[in-house]
Design an enzyme around this catalytic site. Structure first.
Site, mmCIF file in Angstrom:
data_model
loop_
_atom_site.group_PDB
_atom_site.id
_atom_site.type_symbol
_atom_site.label_atom_id
_atom_site.label_comp_id
_atom_site.label_asym_id
_atom_site.label_seq_id
_atom_site.Cartn_x
_atom_site.Cartn_y
_atom_site.Cartn_z
ATOM 1 C CG HIS A 132 -0.433 0.125 2.535
ATOM 2 N ND1 HIS A 132 -0.215 1.338 3.154
ATOM 3 C CD2 HIS A 132 -0.066 -0.819 3.432
ATOM 4 C CE1 HIS A 132 0.244 1.137 4.379
ATOM 5 N NE2 HIS A 132 0.366 -0.162 4.564
ATOM 6 C CG ASP A 189 -2.842 4.297 2.308
ATOM 7 O OD1 ASP A 189 -2.370 3.186 1.985
ATOM 8 O OD2 ASP A 189 -3.751 4.425 3.146
ATOM 9 C CG ASP A 195 2.584 0.460 8.168
ATOM 10 O OD1 ASP A 195 2.245 -0.087 7.102
ATOM 11 O OD2 ASP A 195 1.844 0.535 9.158
ATOM 12 C CD GLU A 198 -3.285 -1.199 5.046
ATOM 13 O OE1 GLU A 198 -3.391 -2.206 5.768
ATOM 14 O OE2 GLU A 198 -2.716 -0.157 5.429
ATOM 15 C CD GLU A 199 -1.583 2.682 7.452
ATOM 16 O OE1 GLU A 199 -2.368 2.477 8.403
ATOM 17 O OE2 GLU A 199 -0.428 2.216 7.416
ATOM 18 C CD GLU A 256 0.855 -3.744 6.168
ATOM 19 O OE1 GLU A 256 1.541 -3.157 7.035
ATOM 20 O OE2 GLU A 256 -0.073 -3.191 5.555
#
Length: 321
Positions: free
Chosen positions: A68, A70, A92, A122-123, A146
């Site tokens: 991801h 974002d 992250d 995603e966040e 991740e």
């Protein structure tokens, strides 16, 4: 990787981190990643959700590397201290995403099509990027990007439920018998804690426990009415009845209004798959033994795992703590 490949990977990560991309504001970082993948020989584009997607190879087996792009909000100045890079998203999860691109570009896999996706949002509680891919890809194996540390592999994430509580009443005198809305809101939170304590009796493992967190609280008044608001996040264990939790919370709320959102079920992937064994073999070749782990947060694994039902795990450089 060669020296040039390492420098290119380093520049890719630095460029991603330099492009501040909190959820819903990923466009600049996506454009950068699409261009970088194109330069590396990927067929790359930004899709209908705004994800950065690139593919290499035309084999019948599709391996999806789903990261991801974002981050959570809050700008951190990008800087280097020796070999360390500082900036929002370095761990992250732009580190794992850049690693996916560099690894895929390092060489073709015979008979395989490798797709790298930098998903948006995603966040946030939407997981918009991953949901967009659900009916557009049918991968044979998925690696979620991740941070896990290099010799650890994540195979499970707890679920999530967000609850917004609102109580509005006419203002009463502070010496009166009814109490304030702030006291009522605090009583609701105390009731939640008591319920969770009872539910968790006998559960020793973190992954098996229901975990609440008070994420926000506020109270306001205009001289006539007063309003108290709370936001509570729950981390849900596997096989948890979220409906029963919502019913109990509604009882505890009394005349407070509740809004439920962001529900995701926990997901635990099997370890006895060809994908997991490949990671065991690769990490063993580097002189370490794999540690399989589960996490208390959520990831896009919660979204795609139950739908695609293919071998899946999460992996990436960096310590999530």
């Amino acid at each position: 990787m060669s020296h040039n490949e390492n420098e290119r990977a380093d520049a890719l990560l630095t460029g991603l981190v330099e492009r501040y991309s909190p959820s819903t504001q990923e466009r600049s970082a996506v454009a950068f990643l699409v261009q970088q993948m194109t330069d590396l020989g990927f067929q790359a584009q930004s899709d209908g959700a705004g994800n950065a997607v690139g593919s290499l190879g035309d084999g019948r087996t599709t391996i999806l590397l789903l990261g991801h792009i974002d981050t959570v909000p809050g700008y951190i100045s990008v800087r280097r201290e020796g070999s360390l890079l500082y900036g929002r998203g370095t761990v992250d999860a732009k580190g794992p995403l850049a690693t996916f691109v560099a690894a895929a570009a390092a060489g073709p896999l015979p008979g395989k099509r490798v797709v790298v996706a930098g998903a948006v949002e995603e966040e946030s509680a939407t997981s918009r990027g991953a949901r967009y891919l659900l009916d557009r890809l049918t991968p044979d194996a998925v690696v979620i990007g991740e941070p896990s540390q290099w010799d650890r592999v994540t195979v499970g994430y707890k679920g999530r439920l967000l609850v917004d509580y609102t109580l509005r009443r006419e203002i009463g005198h502070t010496a009166g018998p009814n109490g304030s809305v702030s006291e009522a809101a605090f009583g609701f939170w105390a009731g939640v804690q008591a319920y969770v304590t009872t539910h968790n009796e006998g559960q020793q493992r973190m992954f098996s426990r229901l975990s609440p967190s008070l994420r926000a609280m506020n109270s306001v008044g205009d001289g006539f009415t007063e309003t108290a608001t709370l936001t509570i996040g729950f981390r849900l264990p596997p096989d948890f009845d979220a409906g029963a939790l919502q019913s109990r919370l509604t009882e505890l709320a009394g005349d407070g209004r509740l809004r439920f959102r962001g529900l995701e079920s926990a997901y635990h992937a099997p370890k006895n798959t060809r994908l997991a064994r490949a990671f065991v073999k690769a990490i063993d070749a580097e002189g370490s033994r794999v540690q399989f782990k589960v996490k208390s947060g959520t990831s896009d694994m919660n979204v795609v795992g139950p739908v695609w039902r293919c071998p899946i795990l999460a992996y990436g450089p960096g310590n999530s703590q």
